[in-house]
Enzyme design. Structure first.
Site, mmCIF file in Angstrom:
data_model
loop_
_atom_site.group_PDB
_atom_site.id
_atom_site.type_symbol
_atom_site.label_atom_id
_atom_site.label_comp_id
_atom_site.label_asym_id
_atom_site.label_seq_id
_atom_site.Cartn_x
_atom_site.Cartn_y
_atom_site.Cartn_z
ATOM 1 N N GLU A 159 -0.558 41.300 19.399
ATOM 2 C CA GLU A 159 0.111 39.998 19.278
ATOM 3 C C GLU A 159 -0.230 39.405 17.908
ATOM 4 O OE1 GLU A 159 -1.781 37.040 21.688
ATOM 5 O OE2 GLU A 159 -0.036 35.709 21.680
ATOM 6 N N PRO A 217 12.202 33.941 18.289
ATOM 7 C CA PRO A 217 13.112 32.927 17.765
ATOM 8 C C PRO A 217 12.584 32.140 16.566
ATOM 9 C CG PRO A 217 12.241 32.285 19.914
ATOM 10 C CD PRO A 217 11.863 33.721 19.690
ATOM 11 N N ASN A 218 13.496 31.882 15.657
ATOM 12 C CA ASN A 218 13.290 31.042 14.470
ATOM 13 C C ASN A 218 12.480 31.724 13.369
ATOM 14 O OD1 ASN A 218 14.681 28.696 15.527
ATOM 15 N ND2 ASN A 218 12.962 28.536 16.949
ATOM 16 N N ARG A 249 11.825 27.120 7.214
ATOM 17 C CA ARG A 249 11.216 26.478 8.370
ATOM 18 C C ARG A 249 9.777 26.022 8.079
ATOM 19 N NH1 ARG A 249 9.108 29.927 13.566
ATOM 20 N NH2 ARG A 249 8.840 28.066 14.810
ATOM 21 N N TYR A 299 4.247 27.658 7.977
ATOM 22 C CA TYR A 299 4.575 29.094 7.980
ATOM 23 C C TYR A 299 4.664 29.715 6.589
ATOM 24 C CZ TYR A 299 5.540 28.007 12.847
ATOM 25 O OH TYR A 299 5.407 27.591 14.158
ATOM 26 N N ASN A 351 5.380 39.231 17.632
ATOM 27 C CA ASN A 351 5.232 37.781 17.499
ATOM 28 C C ASN A 351 6.356 37.176 18.337
ATOM 29 O OD1 ASN A 351 5.105 35.124 16.879
ATOM 30 N ND2 ASN A 351 4.996 35.389 14.656
ATOM 31 N N HIS A 366 4.701 31.186 24.614
ATOM 32 C CA HIS A 366 4.142 30.143 25.476
ATOM 33 C C HIS A 366 4.912 29.971 26.789
ATOM 34 C CE1 HIS A 366 2.296 29.546 21.635
ATOM 35 N NE2 HIS A 366 3.417 29.116 21.089
ATOM 36 N N ARG A 369 0.792 25.202 22.750
ATOM 37 C CA ARG A 369 0.701 26.508 22.080
ATOM 38 C C ARG A 369 -0.581 27.266 22.469
ATOM 39 N NH1 ARG A 369 4.953 26.054 18.226
ATOM 40 N NH2 ARG A 369 5.142 23.878 17.618
ATOM 41 N N ALA A 427 8.100 31.091 19.932
ATOM 42 C CA ALA A 427 8.015 30.091 21.016
ATOM 43 C C ALA A 427 7.960 30.735 22.403
ATOM 44 C CB ALA A 427 9.183 29.129 20.930
ATOM 45 N N ASP A 455 6.099 40.849 31.219
ATOM 46 C CA ASP A 455 6.381 41.909 32.199
ATOM 47 C C ASP A 455 6.976 43.147 31.530
ATOM 48 O OD1 ASP A 455 5.368 40.412 34.274
ATOM 49 O OD2 ASP A 455 7.317 39.820 35.087
ATOM 50 N N ARG A 501 -3.409 24.186 17.004
ATOM 51 C CA ARG A 501 -2.195 23.378 17.075
ATOM 52 C C ARG A 501 -2.049 22.704 18.453
ATOM 53 N NH1 ARG A 501 2.637 26.724 14.692
ATOM 54 N NH2 ARG A 501 3.576 24.636 14.766
ATOM 55 N N HIS A 510 0.437 35.902 15.324
ATOM 56 C CA HIS A 510 1.006 34.599 14.999
ATOM 57 C C HIS A 510 0.687 34.291 13.554
ATOM 58 C CE1 HIS A 510 2.123 33.939 19.082
ATOM 59 N NE2 HIS A 510 0.931 34.381 19.426
ATOM 60 N N ILE A 511 1.683 33.821 12.840
ATOM 61 C CA ILE A 511 1.520 33.493 11.419
ATOM 62 C C ILE A 511 0.556 32.313 11.279
ATOM 63 C CG2 ILE A 511 2.768 32.632 9.388
ATOM 64 C CD1 ILE A 511 5.280 34.107 10.630
ATOM 65 N N SER A 512 0.733 31.331 12.116
ATOM 66 C CA SER A 512 -0.107 30.132 12.067
ATOM 67 C C SER A 512 -1.327 30.293 12.980
ATOM 68 C CB SER A 512 0.710 28.908 12.510
ATOM 69 O OG SER A 512 1.050 29.016 13.882
HETATM 70 C C1 DQA Z 1 4.318 31.281 15.955
HETATM 71 C C2 DQA Z 1 3.620 30.135 16.698
HETATM 72 C C3 DQA Z 1 4.482 29.632 17.838
HETATM 73 O O1 DQA Z 1 3.806 28.582 18.520
HETATM 74 C C4 DQA Z 1 5.796 29.103 17.303
HETATM 75 O O2 DQA Z 1 6.628 28.690 18.358
HETATM 76 C C5 DQA Z 1 6.481 30.065 16.414
HETATM 77 C C6 DQA Z 1 5.704 30.878 15.487
HETATM 78 C C7 DQA Z 1 3.524 31.752 14.725
HETATM 79 O O3 DQA Z 1 3.850 32.825 14.228
HETATM 80 O O4 DQA Z 1 2.616 31.062 14.257
HETATM 81 O O5 DQA Z 1 7.700 30.114 16.372
HETATM 82 O O6 DQA Z 1 4.419 32.382 16.846
#
Ligand code: DQA
Length: 145
Positions: free
Chosen positions: A98, A9-10, A17, A22, A74, A80, A111, A77, A87, A107, A100-102
């Site tokens: 896995e 999501p997002n 965003r 990001y 990725n 977490h 997270r 959210a 599963d 953080r 994560h951009i950040s």
């Molecule tokens: C994220 C980090 C997550 O905590 C956050 O909810 C995201 C993006 C990242 O790519 O850094 O939506 O997965």
């Protein structure tokens, strides 16, 4: 060899965003990076998928069974919170990385938990969109073993 890149999501809001976290590149750029890196690594196909819905991500992972050699995920959210995504990854047992951009480890406390990580052989954080290229590289190395 086929790779599937799954974004939660997002992530479709990249560029708009929280650019301080990001970056200013948009989702189309993320797709382009994945496709270029996949081709450079010698994947025949890289499918890039995004959904804001947990169940759609679970469906996509299930559909990958028998069709996809490796997954880059990725879960955003849902990283977490989602035992369902964990599963699903365990159910199909497709090698997964896995991303994560950040740098999630620097953080908020909430997270610091990653359920999906338990089903992934590697985790990349804090490398921006290039983290996806790095993930595809690790995936290729793993699949060649
Ligand atoms: C994220 C980090 C997550 O905590 C956050 O909810 C995201 C993006 C990242 O790519 O850094 O939506 O997965």
């Amino acid at each position: 060899m086929k790779a599937l890149v799954i974004n939660g999501p997002n992530l479709n809001m990249l560029g708009i965003r929280e650019p301080g976290i990001y970056g200013s590149d948009n989702y189309d750029r993320l797709v382009q990076i994945c496709q270029e890196a996949g081709a450079a690594q010698g994947f025949d196909e890289v499918e890039v998928f995004q959904s804001n819905h947990e169940g759609s991500i679970v469906d996509k992972i299930q559909e990958a069974y028998g069709k996809v050699d490796g997954i880059v995920i990725n879960p955003a959210a849902y990283t977490h919170t989602s035992v369902a995504i964990l599963d699903a990854l365990k159910a199909v047992a497709i090698p997964a990385v896995e991303v994560h951009i950040s740098a999630v480890e620097t953080r908020e406390d909430f997270r610091q938990v990653s359920h999906a990580r338990l089903a992934c052989f590697a985790t990349i954080t804090g490398e921006g969109l290039q983290g996806y290229a790095h993930a595809l590289e690790l995936l290729k190395e793993r699949l060649e073993k």
